[in-house]
Design an enzyme around this catalytic site. Structure first.
Site: not given
Ligand code: AQP
Length: 329
Positions: A112, A194, A197
């Site tokens: 990140k 993966k 967002k």
């Molecule tokens: N691509 C994915 N496949 C499976 N599980 C996923 N999670 C996120 N992306 C995938 C799971 O969603 C839960 C909540 O995620 P979050 O919003 O707390 O945080 P995150 O991981 O930061 O979400 P993003 O979209 O991946 O954001 P960024 O880009 O900021 O890193 C978690 O249980 C996560 O495992």
């Protein structure tokens, strides 16, 4: 009943298909036989800059999505992280227990911070430590998350072990609850990364116009060749679509592969677009319904916070006592 705890960030407003299939879907299933605690982690959201008005709105939209996706506030404890001050309080204790090198090895921070154009705050660095506090406060047995969170959960276990051996048994060691098939949903434009967002493009958002989602699915990057088979190594694009299709319909990948024998990628994508639209349309309607009555939504969250605090306050008090803080009467 075994306890589960998990959280989701309110950052982008809409959850994406990876959040749902990797995490929230399991939350819904687990609330039946578990004592489930689910939180919208707004403290985590401010590790990157947020517009206050949008953050408030996104937090409600996130809670509305969880309810619309099937979290039942009478069964599970649904709350907002900042409503329970013990998260930040135990977070500090955990920070004091974490080695600098240990925190530096967290790959999500590396990813990140390297992607971020803005200045990177210390909160982004200590994010997994706050996450450890989130989990340990509730003495959770299981933490339903996607594969990307496995390393953070290891840190949580290490910190719990360290605290327990230094001060005496205080925290339960939680286990990851990761469902293999949907542990990682991949980006539609880059099926080796993966779905996330912070990398827009191949991400399917639950609250966007389903026509837009269907279009993204139709233009998903697929692989060379024509055959529809499940082969993550050689056909990551098609395999990802099959995983999503299977998860949304409850059909096995094998039966889908058999059905699409002799058909092309175009057919699969068009059908999946329709499957997604059919699934998401009532979800969106329910989200709107919850957001049309913010007062009731806030009441659900207040009730959840109260229940969460009953548990969290007890753990924090025991922790403070072990550390040697004078407990206020
Ligand atoms: N691509 C994915 N496949 C499976 N599980 C996923 N999670 C996120 N992306 C995938 C799971 O969603 C839960 C909540 O995620 P979050 O919003 O707390 O945080 P995150 O991981 O930061 O979400 P993003 O979209 O991946 O954001 P960024 O880009 O900021 O890193 C978690 O249980 C996560 O495992």
């Amino acid at each position: 009943r075994p306890r589960v705890l998990s959280g989701i960030q309110p950052t982008a407003g809409s959850f994406h298909l990876g959040n749902y299939l990797g995490a929230v879907r399991q939350w819904v299933a687990l609330q039946e036989a578990h004592d489930a605690f689910y939180c919208v982690v707004d403290l985590h959201a401010i590790t990157v800059e947020q517009n206050p008005k949008e953050l408030r709105q996104n937090t409600r939209v996130s809670a509305a999505q969880l309810l619309a996706l099937g979290i039942d506030p009478d069964r599970a404890t649904l709350f907002v992280q900042s409503h329970v001050p013990e998260h930040a309080q135990l977070g500090w204790v955990m920070q004091c227990l974490t080695g600098f090198g240990e925190a530096s090895r967290m790959t999500q921070f590396k990813d990140k911070s390297s992607r971020s154009e803005a200045a990177v705050g210390v909160g982004l660095f200590t994010y997994p430590i706050l996450q450890a506090a989130d989990i340990l406060l509730y003495q959770a047995h299981y933490v339903p998350v996607g594969e990307d969170q496995r390393q953070h959960l290891e840190l949580t276990r290490d910190l719990a072990t360290r605290f327990n051996s230094r001060y005496g048994k205080t925290f339960r060691l939680p286990e990851a609850y990761i469902v293999k098939d949907t542990a990682k949903i991949f980006d539609l434009q880059d099926p080796t990364a993966k779905m996330s967002k912070s990398v827009p493009g191949g991400v399917v958002e639950l609250l966007e116009d389903p026509k837009r989602s269907a279009k993204k699915i139709r233009s998903a990057v697929t692989d060379t060749g024509r055959e529809i088979i499940f082969d993550v190594e050689n056909k990551p694009g098609v395999s990802n679509l099959l995983t999503i299709y299977s998860a949304l319909t409850g059909r096995t990948v094998e039966s889908l592969v058999a059905d699409y024998d002799g058909k092309g990628y175009g057919d699969l994508k068009k059908d999946l677009g329709e499957v997604f639209t059919e699934w998401v349309t009532p979800v969106q309607e329910r989200v709107r319904m919850y957001l049309d009555d913010v007062a009731s939504l806030d009441k659900i969250l207040a009730r959840g916070a109260e229940r969460a605090r009953e548990v969290a306050a007890g753990t924090l008090r025991r922790t403070y006592d072990k550390i040697g803080f004078i407990l206020p009467e």
